[in-house]
Design a protein around this motif. Structure first.
Motif, short mmCIF file in Angstrom:
data_model
loop_
_atom_site.label_atom_id
_atom_site.label_comp_id
_atom_site.label_asym_id
_atom_site.label_seq_id
_atom_site.Cartn_x
_atom_site.Cartn_y
_atom_site.Cartn_z
N LEU A 161 1.01 -0.98 0.17
CA LEU A 161 0.07 0.23 0.33
C LEU A 161 1.03 1.14 -0.53
O LEU A 161 0.91 2.16 -0.65
N SER A 162 1.82 1.06 0.76
CA SER A 162 2.97 2.33 0.77
C SER A 162 3.47 2.53 -0.54
O SER A 162 3.21 3.89 -1.37
N GLY A 163 3.77 1.30 -2.06
CA GLY A 163 3.64 1.22 -2.44
C GLY A 163 3.23 1.86 -3.63
O GLY A 163 3.26 3.02 -4.63
N PHE A 164 1.65 1.51 -3.39
CA PHE A 164 0.73 2.09 -4.09
C PHE A 164 0.52 4.07 -4.25
O PHE A 164 0.71 5.06 -5.22
N ILE A 165 0.72 4.01 -2.63
CA ILE A 165 0.34 5.62 -2.56
C ILE A 165 1.43 6.66 -2.80
O ILE A 165 1.02 7.50 -3.65
N THR A 166 3.16 5.69 -3.14
CA THR A 166 3.90 6.53 -3.89
C THR A 166 3.18 6.60 -5.53
O THR A 166 3.87 7.83 -6.20
N TRP A 167 2.94 5.71 -6.76
CA TRP A 167 1.89 5.91 -7.35
C TRP A 167 1.46 6.95 -8.01
O TRP A 167 1.40 7.24 -9.09
N THR A 168 0.37 7.24 -6.48
CA THR A 168 -0.31 8.34 -7.06
C THR A 168 0.68 9.51 -7.36
O THR A 168 -0.57 10.50 -8.57
N THR A 169 1.24 10.02 -6.77
CA THR A 169 1.78 11.23 -6.89
C THR A 169 2.56 10.83 -8.64
O THR A 169 2.63 11.87 -9.52
N LEU A 170 3.14 9.71 -8.81
CA LEU A 170 3.91 9.45 -10.36
C LEU A 170 3.11 9.27 -11.71
O LEU A 170 3.20 9.68 -12.63
N ALA A 171 2.13 8.81 -11.10
CA ALA A 171 0.62 8.79 -11.90
C ALA A 171 0.40 10.57 -12.65
O ALA A 171 0.23 10.53 -13.75
N GLN A 172 0.32 11.53 -11.64
CA GLN A 172 0.28 12.86 -11.67
C GLN A 172 1.47 13.51 -12.96
O GLN A 172 0.62 14.15 -13.78
N GLU A 173 1.87 12.61 -12.40
CA GLU A 173 3.41 13.46 -13.50
C GLU A 173 3.46 12.92 -14.35
O GLU A 173 3.68 13.53 -15.78
N ARG A 174 3.10 11.43 -14.64
CA ARG A 174 2.72 11.08 -16.20
C ARG A 174 2.36 11.74 -16.80
O ARG A 174 1.68 11.80 -18.09
N MET A 175 0.73 12.28 -16.32
CA MET A 175 -0.45 12.13 -16.86
C MET A 175 -0.08 14.45 -17.13
O MET A 175 -0.73 14.62 -18.18
N ASP A 176 0.81 14.56 -16.38
CA ASP A 176 0.70 16.40 -17.23
C ASP A 176 2.18 15.61 -18.05
O ASP A 176 1.84 17.01 -18.96
N GLU A 177 2.39 14.82 -18.05
CA GLU A 177 3.52 14.52 -19.07
C GLU A 177 2.43 14.69 -21.12
O GLU A 177 2.42 14.71 -22.02
N GLY A 178 1.57 13.76 -20.87
CA GLY A 178 0.15 13.49 -21.35
C GLY A 178 -0.10 14.88 -21.54
O GLY A 178 -0.65 15.12 -23.08
N ALA A 179 -0.27 16.10 -20.55
CA ALA A 179 -1.35 16.76 -21.22
C ALA A 179 -0.09 17.70 -21.86
O ALA A 179 -0.70 18.55 -22.95
N ARG A 180 1.23 17.74 -21.58
CA ARG A 180 1.76 18.73 -22.32
C ARG A 180 2.35 17.38 -23.84
O ARG A 180 2.51 18.74 -24.94
N SER A 181 2.02 16.23 -23.80
CA SER A 181 1.12 15.51 -25.67
C SER A 181 0.37 15.71 -26.22
O SER A 181 0.55 14.52 -27.09
N LYS A 182 -0.42 16.08 -25.69
CA LYS A 182 -1.62 15.84 -25.82
C LYS A 182 -2.13 14.72 -26.46
O LYS A 182 -2.83 14.23 -26.98
#
Length: 615
Positions: free
Chosen positions: A184-205
């Motif tokens: 579960l601690s690993g999943f908590i870290t994932w929630t932040t990384l998911a936001q970073e990846r979606m930010d990349e996606g937003a920049r790439s459309k």
């Protein structure tokens, strides 16, 4: 293997193993005898052949073990508990590089093995393994990491289900509880990384359609509680084994309470706020994959991957239009048979609204499926030599996801036999679960559909592990749709209304060919897709909306059902024509079910070999 993760979802091949044309030749060498025949120098010796097979088996076993290390949650689902404390890092650069290196190196290694020196059943295995590695390498060229979750399946939903204690994650020992807290601690870290990846996606459309983001937000909001004891992730504490000491119970309760209150809920609150304030404004207006950079090329790849064919999107669309027209005609025949006064649309409206076609209580629907289970089970021995050892149960979809979930789904049993398969029924809207659709749905999701095929696959022994746990949507969904067809031969559709239910479900799969390709390759809107399904079926509007939004989220997956079914039916027709009175339906089913899940071309090769040996 990636496909198997999305579903979080072999014995020697019957009729193929050792069945070469010279199987009865006096010169055949077996593992328990020594041949005195003069060896043919153009063929590998027995020792050489065994060496090649051993090399192949060692290679794929090494791959499977390496893959489990890379995908620890997948390992839990296949019954390997060595990594139950690990979450994995599917969005990290390290993970992406390791996955690429894994597929590249193992593809190079397997290509050095002489396929022709393998037994027929291992040649099938070889073809599957090489196919998987190539598809994975093509797949990684597309930026799916920029859209790490959607409303239909996501890491959040999977973690809630695992944390409930009713899925693959074990909660039997103190170590199990500590393992889950670590994961579960690993999943908590994932929630932040998911936001970073979606930010990349937003920049790439490369972002989700707006409506899907709107569906995700309430799913996340449902996890935001003001106290750990109200969280679905607290379920293991509510079910602490009585064998635990008072000290262990107190320590685990304190540990979970702190982890949920101080880390998990804040992380989920941050993810929710991100979707509400950051991601929703940049979500795209287009509903299909065509609206993404290189979207049509990407979609063609997804269509090929899910169907395991090289069919063009246009060809699939045309098959869908043809099938829709055929099924509409058969539906009209049923309307005439029951002497309904009115046209087909009026018949649809009647079946979708009149009270006698629906349950009034959720439990009544569940009980109805349990009764059907007994009726269907009584017929199965007439059609199958092989049946799964594992049983299945019928359960309602959990409340937190019932508004976005499909009408029904299936979860495989535990590999060690500790948990049965689960046939999930969505009881959220009883008007979306008509009584006339129950037989066909049970055949598809449970026996002899998904439960049969997946449980048998898991229970097979004597072949590489990856074959027991990998899957191809076209095969698995094609088999389940074939199971509906088989219900006619079983006499389960003698009632015209139940037969209409079978046609209605078949219509759904035919419409998918039209709607999925329309949405992602032909510029259809969500509303256009919804209207097409309304015009051609009696489905409840809530079901239609959920279906269309599912296609928007996982493009190409819905194509696999009908494509797979048509291939199985064509192979059966081919075998019946070739073998005549030698054709054995049970033996044909053995051929389909006893090698695990197969790409269409590999399945075709296997059946052709079987036909040849039967002659």
């Amino acid at each position: 293997m990636r496909r198997a993760l999305l579903a979080v979802s072999i014995g020697l091949v019957l009729g193929v193993s050792g069945c070469s044309e010279n199987n009865n030749s006096e010169n055949t060498v077996t593992s328990n005898s020594v041949s005195t025949a003069v060896a043919d120098p153009s063929q590998p010796s027995e020792k050489q052949a065994l060496s090649v097979e051993q090399a192949y088996l060692a290679l794929v076993d090494d791959f499977f073990n390496d893959y489990l290390k890379l995908e620890p949650i997948y390992a839990t689902f296949v019954g390997v508990n060595d990594y139950n404390d690990q979450f994995g890092g599917d969005l990290t650069e390290e993970y992406l590089k390791t996955r690429h290196d894994l597929n590249t190196s193992y593809l190079a290694r397997v290509e050095k093995i002489n396929r022709d020196a393998l037994s027929p059943e291992l040649q099938l295995s070889y073809d599957m393994f090489a196919y998987d590695r190539n598809i994975e390498l093509i797949d990684e060229t597309f930026p799916s990491r920029f859209m790490p979750m959607n409303q239909f399946y996501s890491t959040v939903i999977s973690m809630v289900q695992l944390g409930s204690g009713e899925s693959a994650q074990p909660f039997n020992t103190v170590e199990d509880y500590n393992n889950w807290a670590s994961r579960l601690s690993g999943f908590i870290t994932w929630t932040t990384l998911a936001q970073e990846r979606m930010d990349e996606g937003a920049r790439s459309k490369v972002v989700l359609p707006r409506v899907l983001v709107e569906r995700i937000i309430p799913q996340l909001q449902a996890q935001l509680v003001d106290d750990a004891s109200k969280s679905l992730f607290y379920a293991p504490i509510n079910n602490l084994p009585t064998s635990f000491s008072d000290t262990d119970k107190a320590e685990l309760t304190a540990k979970y309470t702190k982890l949920i209150n101080q880390e998990l809920i804040p992380a989920l609150a941050s993810l929710t706020a991100y979707f509400e304030t950051t991601y929703l404004p940049v979500a795209r207006a287009s509903d299909g994959w065509w609206g993404l950079p290189n979207g049509k090329i990407w979609y063609q790849h997804l269509a090929n991957t899910h169907t395991t064919t090289q069919m063009s999107v246009d060809e699939i669309h045309q098959i869908g239009l043809s099938e829709v027209a055929r099924i509409l005609s058969e539906m009209d025949t049923v309307r005439e048979q029951v002497k309904f006064e009115g046209d087909l649309k009026a018949f649809f409206a009647s079946l979708s609204s009149e009270p006698q076609y629906f349950f009034t209580e959720r439990q009544g629907l569940i009980d109805g499926y349990m009764t059907l289970k007994d009726q269907i089970n009584a017929e199965l021995p007439k059609y199958f030599n092989v049946q799964p050892k594992a049983d299945y149960v019928v359960k309602p979809v959990e409340s937190f996801r019932e508004q976005s979930a499909a009408g029904a789904s299936y979860e495989s049993p535990a590999v060690d036999g500790s948990r049965p398969g689960v046939f999930y029924i969505n009881t959220y809207n009883l008007k979306a679960q008509p009584k006339w659709g129950m037989t066909t749905l049970s055949l598809h999701e449970a026996a002899p559909g998904h439960h049969f095929q997946i449980a048998i696959k898991q229970e097979l022994t004597g072949v590489p592990e990856f074959q027991r746990f990998s899957g191809y949507t076209a095969f698995e969904e094609g088999w389940a749709l074939y199971a509906e067809y088989l219900g006619m031969e079983m006499g389960l559709f003698n009632d015209p209304y139940q037969y209409f239910g079978k046609l209605s479900d078949e219509m759904l799969r035919a419409m998918r060919l039209v709607v999925d390709t329309g949405l992602h390759a032909k510029g259809w809107t969500r509303e256009q897709a919804i209207q097409y399904m309304k015009d051609n079926s009696p489905m409840a509007e809530s079901d239609i909306i959920a279906e269309v939004e599912r296609y928007m989220a996982i493009p190409g997956q819905a194509l696999s059902y009908k494509v797979g079914q048509l291939k199985i039916l064509s192979l059966r027709a081919e075998a019946e024509a070739a073998l005549g009175n030698k054709f054995d339906l049970k033996a044909f089913h053995d051929q389909i079910l006893t090698s695990g899940s197969l790409p269409m071309a590999v399945m075709e090769s296997k059946v052709h070999h079987w036909i040849k040996t039967q002659k």
